[in-house]
Design an enzyme around this catalytic site. Structure first.
Site, PDB file in Angstrom:
ATOM      1  N   GLU A 224      -7.933  22.019 -20.034  1.00 42.49           N
ATOM      2  CA  GLU A 224      -8.502  21.225 -19.333  1.00 42.49           C
ATOM      3  C   GLU A 224      -8.832  21.842 -17.812  1.00 42.49           C
ATOM      4  O   GLU A 224      -9.717  21.075 -17.243  1.00 42.49           O
ATOM      5  CB  GLU A 224      -7.572  19.988 -18.980  1.00 42.49           C
ATOM      6  CG  GLU A 224      -6.464  20.269 -18.059  1.00 42.49           C
ATOM      7  CD  GLU A 224      -5.060  20.750 -18.898  1.00 42.49           C
ATOM      8  OE1 GLU A 224      -4.089  20.721 -18.463  1.00 42.49           O
ATOM      9  OE2 GLU A 224      -5.422  21.133 -19.957  1.00 42.49           O
TER      10      GLU A 224
ATOM     11  N   SER B 126     -16.760  -0.924   3.556  1.00 42.38           N
ATOM     12  CA  SER B 126     -16.474  -0.304   4.628  1.00 42.38           C
ATOM     13  C   SER B 126     -17.756   0.575   4.706  1.00 42.38           C
ATOM     14  O   SER B 126     -17.947   1.583   5.549  1.00 42.38           O
ATOM     15  CB  SER B 126     -15.330   0.859   4.349  1.00 42.38           C
ATOM     16  OG  SER B 126     -15.410   1.520   3.283  1.00 42.38           O
ATOM     17  N   GLY B 127     -18.502   0.794   3.558  1.00 41.53           N
ATOM     18  CA  GLY B 127     -19.578   1.556   3.336  1.00 41.53           C
ATOM     19  C   GLY B 127     -19.350   2.901   2.673  1.00 41.53           C
ATOM     20  O   GLY B 127     -20.172   3.614   2.280  1.00 41.53           O
TER      21      GLY B 127
ATOM     22  N   LYS C 195     -13.585   8.909  -9.538  1.00 44.09           N
ATOM     23  CA  LYS C 195     -14.733   8.703  -8.337  1.00 44.09           C
ATOM     24  C   LYS C 195     -16.077   9.185  -8.993  1.00 44.09           C
ATOM     25  O   LYS C 195     -17.087   8.673  -8.520  1.00 44.09           O
ATOM     26  CB  LYS C 195     -14.215   9.804  -7.199  1.00 44.09           C
ATOM     27  CG  LYS C 195     -15.068   9.940  -6.212  1.00 44.09           C
ATOM     28  CD  LYS C 195     -15.306   8.653  -5.170  1.00 44.09           C
ATOM     29  CE  LYS C 195     -14.038   8.564  -4.288  1.00 44.09           C
ATOM     30  NZ  LYS C 195     -14.120   7.558  -3.306  1.00 44.09           N
TER      31      LYS C 195
ATOM     32  N   GLY D  56       4.061  19.378 -18.592  1.00 43.89           N
ATOM     33  CA  GLY D  56       5.134  18.759 -17.702  1.00 43.89           C
ATOM     34  C   GLY D  56       6.228  19.922 -17.262  1.00 43.89           C
ATOM     35  O   GLY D  56       6.377  20.940 -17.920  1.00 43.89           O
TER      36      GLY D  56
ATOM     37  N   TYR E   2       3.707  21.814 -22.447  1.00 50.66           N
ATOM     38  CA  TYR E   2       5.049  20.956 -22.781  1.00 50.66           C
ATOM     39  C   TYR E   2       4.889  20.267 -23.969  1.00 50.66           C
ATOM     40  O   TYR E   2       5.993  20.033 -24.862  1.00 50.66           O
ATOM     41  CB  TYR E   2       5.610  20.449 -21.706  1.00 50.66           C
ATOM     42  CG  TYR E   2       7.001  19.571 -21.882  1.00 50.66           C
ATOM     43  CD1 TYR E   2       8.010  20.148 -21.846  1.00 50.66           C
ATOM     44  CD2 TYR E   2       6.850  18.056 -22.044  1.00 50.66           C
ATOM     45  CE1 TYR E   2       9.343  19.394 -21.975  1.00 50.66           C
ATOM     46  CE2 TYR E   2       8.044  17.342 -22.466  1.00 50.66           C
ATOM     47  CZ  TYR E   2       9.489  17.750 -22.552  1.00 50.66           C
ATOM     48  OH  TYR E   2      10.429  17.356 -22.512  1.00 50.66           O
TER      49      TYR E   2
ATOM     50  N   HIS F 145      -4.004  25.531 -21.117  1.00 47.57           N
ATOM     51  CA  HIS F 145      -4.364  24.401 -20.655  1.00 47.57           C
ATOM     52  C   HIS F 145      -5.982  24.321 -20.892  1.00 47.57           C
ATOM     53  O   HIS F 145      -6.569  24.995 -20.030  1.00 47.57           O
ATOM     54  CB  HIS F 145      -4.120  24.381 -18.975  1.00 47.57           C
ATOM     55  CG  HIS F 145      -2.643  24.051 -18.882  1.00 47.57           C
ATOM     56  ND1 HIS F 145      -2.125  22.938 -18.750  1.00 47.57           N
ATOM     57  CD2 HIS F 145      -1.461  24.945 -18.774  1.00 47.57           C
ATOM     58  CE1 HIS F 145      -0.748  22.870 -18.614  1.00 47.57           C
ATOM     59  NE2 HIS F 145      -0.303  24.221 -18.534  1.00 47.57           N
TER      60      HIS F 145
ATOM     61  N   VAL G  43     -17.903   4.565  -1.074  1.00 46.36           N
ATOM     62  CA  VAL G  43     -18.403   4.318  -2.550  1.00 46.36           C
ATOM     63  C   VAL G  43     -17.626   3.453  -3.017  1.00 46.36           C
ATOM     64  O   VAL G  43     -18.300   2.838  -3.707  1.00 46.36           O
ATOM     65  CB  VAL G  43     -18.167   5.844  -3.174  1.00 46.36           C
ATOM     66  CG1 VAL G  43     -18.446   5.867  -4.604  1.00 46.36           C
ATOM     67  CG2 VAL G  43     -18.881   7.092  -2.382  1.00 46.36           C
ATOM     68  N   ASP G  44     -16.343   3.481  -3.010  1.00 49.86           N
ATOM     69  CA  ASP G  44     -15.486   2.555  -4.019  1.00 49.86           C
ATOM     70  C   ASP G  44     -15.924   1.027  -3.619  1.00 49.86           C
ATOM     71  O   ASP G  44     -16.258   0.318  -4.514  1.00 49.86           O
ATOM     72  CB  ASP G  44     -14.093   2.801  -3.663  1.00 49.86           C
ATOM     73  CG  ASP G  44     -13.773   4.303  -3.748  1.00 49.86           C
ATOM     74  OD1 ASP G  44     -14.545   4.826  -4.135  1.00 49.86           O
ATOM     75  OD2 ASP G  44     -12.342   4.330  -3.299  1.00 49.86           O
ATOM     76  N   SER G  45     -15.868   0.618  -2.577  1.00 52.81           N
ATOM     77  CA  SER G  45     -16.063  -0.819  -2.229  1.00 52.81           C
ATOM     78  C   SER G  45     -17.447  -1.138  -2.327  1.00 52.81           C
ATOM     79  O   SER G  45     -17.733  -2.238  -2.704  1.00 52.81           O
ATOM     80  CB  SER G  45     -15.484  -1.150  -0.828  1.00 52.81           C
ATOM     81  OG  SER G  45     -16.312  -0.227   0.280  1.00 52.81           O
ATOM     82  N   SER G  46     -18.453  -0.267  -2.027  1.00 57.70           N
ATOM     83  CA  SER G  46     -19.786  -0.362  -2.365  1.00 57.70           C
ATOM     84  C   SER G  46     -20.259  -0.760  -3.810  1.00 57.70           C
ATOM     85  O   SER G  46     -20.838  -1.693  -3.877  1.00 57.70           O
ATOM     86  CB  SER G  46     -20.545   0.553  -1.602  1.00 57.70           C
ATOM     87  OG  SER G  46     -20.414   0.782  -0.150  1.00 57.70           O
TER      88      SER G  46
END
Length: 552
Positions: free
Chosen positions: A203, A255-256, A408, A80, A111, A201, A258-261
């Protein structure tokens, strides 16, 4: 303290009611990541998920009940921007101190490490110069479970102004760098507490062995099993959707993308024809995209799909509009009205819909769950439809978001598991206003046709070069500039097309892609020769920040 005892204590204090679409943590080992304002908190979660361990990101001051309900087997404290000595700086809450005393492993990063040292009796000091960049770690205790399997002198990424000068009592140093005496620390052997800290870090990609360290924390120290897989998520999510929806009907705007499909495919797997999808085609899609969406949902997947071709309506309202924010507003308003009208028509024809499905992903939840708001507040907010405007709350739907705990890349993996075609699963993120914000200035049918042609060539050649899946986004922009050129024996005054390709892990930051010169040359030659009215092609080599990925 034994792991079984820890979970029993946490379960006793947790709420007994678990909603049907509650967190997947209810069924598997979980790591909780407490966010102290780090730019990398989301990346920590992605790396833990790469270990096939489920995790959730919560604000550092998340309610006690929310943390207890997750029954974490381990806790990570993020970095942070604050200093532990600043008035009002984020602090360790009582529930974290309780978990520490219960023996739950706690790992502080940057942090997070400084805060642990400060609160437990060590000393943190500001440095005259911030340390930002690569450093070489000198590991003192390579047998410690946190560092096991790492080379003796690994490269790590530092980004800090303060550092630990003295570790707390009953702590040991695990590693150092030439400028940081305590680059890693841990509670001493025999201490019932399992407290660990790293100044670097693990990550980020700039710490090559960082994933090994996180695997050690998740598997060896926290005792988590790697059970978080697309297959396990699908089977559990289908059960939850069935339990939540029952015999009710669900409406899903697609909408075509990725998310909504993927959300639609998952819900259809659970309830079949109780789901009706609505595709509002605003006429601002890429080449052949509308036809692909209709073919995929109706023919390939067999979904009930209502397709509304509203392109003339949208273009009429966008006539004369050149400001990008005004474009978004107009498109958002028209989308809302069109979707609302179709929802009412379908209800009059087929009966009432109880639920509205959306493809909300976990980054949206993380961004909404700010201190003081909590995820419950975020869940009550209807997500804007790909940035084109939220649906009216008075539609009266209950909200169902089956992907709200996925990143995603995980949504893509679930889409593949559900049998969605690659052209849907691997489609680039696309702005809700579509090509309206990739045509700079006023929209016309001619400009849209020009951009579609250029964009299709660019994507086609990138795919032919085998580069498409390695990139975050690939697209063309039709600028509002014109340039002089010579084609044959004639002077031309044509459009300038800009090409944009970026690499990114999280879309919060991104770098311009170093595409091969041969690929760029082929793309430019094809666009100038095949797309009428274009005589110049340029390549955008600006990173995010300072630029955004989209031009508008």
């Amino acid at each position: 303290m034994a792991a079984a005892r820890i979970r029993a204590v946490m379960a006793a204090a947790a709420p007994t009611l678990i909603e049907p679409l509650a967190s997947p943590a209810a069924r598997r080992d979980t790591i909780v990541i407490l966010d102290f304002g780090a730019q990398y908190s989301r990346l920590i979660a992605r790396r833990v998920r790469e270990c096939r361990v489920y995790c959730e990101v919560l604000p550092w001051d998340a309610p006690v009940a929310q943390i207890r309900a997750l029954q974490p087997k381990g806790v990570i404290l993020s970095g942070g921007p604050s200093s532990v000595y600043e008035p009002g700086a984020p602090d360790l809450t009582d529930v974290v101190l309780e978990l520490i005393e219960l023996g739950v492993p706690v790992l502080g990063i940057c942090y997070g490490m400084q805060l642990l040292a400060h609160r437990l009796g060590g000393r943190v000091v500001p440095e005259e110069r911030r340390e930002f960049g690569h450093a070489v770690l000198d590991i003192r205790d390579g047998d410690h479970p946190l560092l096991r399997g790492m080379p003796t002198r690994p490269s790590v990424w530092m980004s800090h102004g303060d550092q630990v000068r003295e570790v707390p009592p009953n702590f040991t140093a695990l590693a150092s760098t030439p400028t940081c005496q305590y680059a890693a620390m841990a509670s001493a052997p025999g201490d019932h507490r399992q407290i660990l800290g790293v100044q670097f870090h693990p990550e980020v990609a700039h710490t090559p062995q960082g994933l090994t360290l996180l695997q050690n924390f998740c598997y060896t120290l926290s005792g988590c099993e790697p059970t978080w897989t697309p297959g396990s998520f699908v089977s559990e999510a289908v059960e939850r959707v069935k339990a939540e929806v029952g015999d009710a009907r669900v409406l899903c705007g697609v909408s075509g993308g990725v998310d909504s499909s993927v959300a639609a495919a998952l819900i259809h797997r659970a309830i079949g024809d109780q789901l009706t999808c609505v595709f509002v085609d605003h006429g601002l899609l890429r080449k052949d995209e509308g036809a692909i969406v209709v073919r995929t949902f109706r023919e390939h997947l067999g979904f009930k799909l209502s397709h509304i071709d509203a392109s003339e309506d949208f273009l009429e309202y966008l006539s004369g509009v050149s400001d990008p924010e005004k474009k978004r507003t107009v498109i958002g308003e028209r989308f809302i009205r069109t979707f609302e009208r179709e929802a009412r028509r379908l209800e009059a024809q087929e009966g009432k819909f109880e639920y509205l499905a959306q493809g909300t992903l976990y980054p949206d939840v993380i961004e909404s769950a700010t201190p003081g708001s909590g995820e419950a507040k975020a869940a009550a907010k209807i997500k804007t439809h790909h940035n084109v405007g939220g649906l009216p709350k008075d539609l009266g739907f209950k909200l169902i978001e089956p992907l709200r705990y996925l990143f995603k890349d995980e949504a893509r993996a679930v889409g593949t598991e559900l049998g969605l075609p690659d052209e849907i699963v691997w489609r680039d993120p696309f702005p809700g206003p579509g090509l309206a914000v990739r045509v700079l200035g006023e929209l016309t049918e001619e400009k849209l046709a020009t951009l579609r042609g250029a964009d299709a060539i660019f994507v086609e050649e990138v795919k032919a070069a085998g580069l498409y899946r390695s990139l975050g986004q690939v697209f063309a922009v039709l600028t509002d500039s014109r340039s002089t050129g010579v084609m044959g024996d004639y002077r031309t005054y044509g459009h300038v097309v800009a090409l944009r390709a970026v690499t990114t892990d999280d879309f919060m930051t991104g770098d311009w892609a170093r595409l091969p010169y041969e690929t760029l040359a082929t793309v430019a030659t094809r666009i100038v020769n095949e797309v009428k009215g274009v005589n110049r092609v340029v390549y955008d080599i600006t990173s995010k920040p300072p630029a955004t990925i989209e031009w508008e």
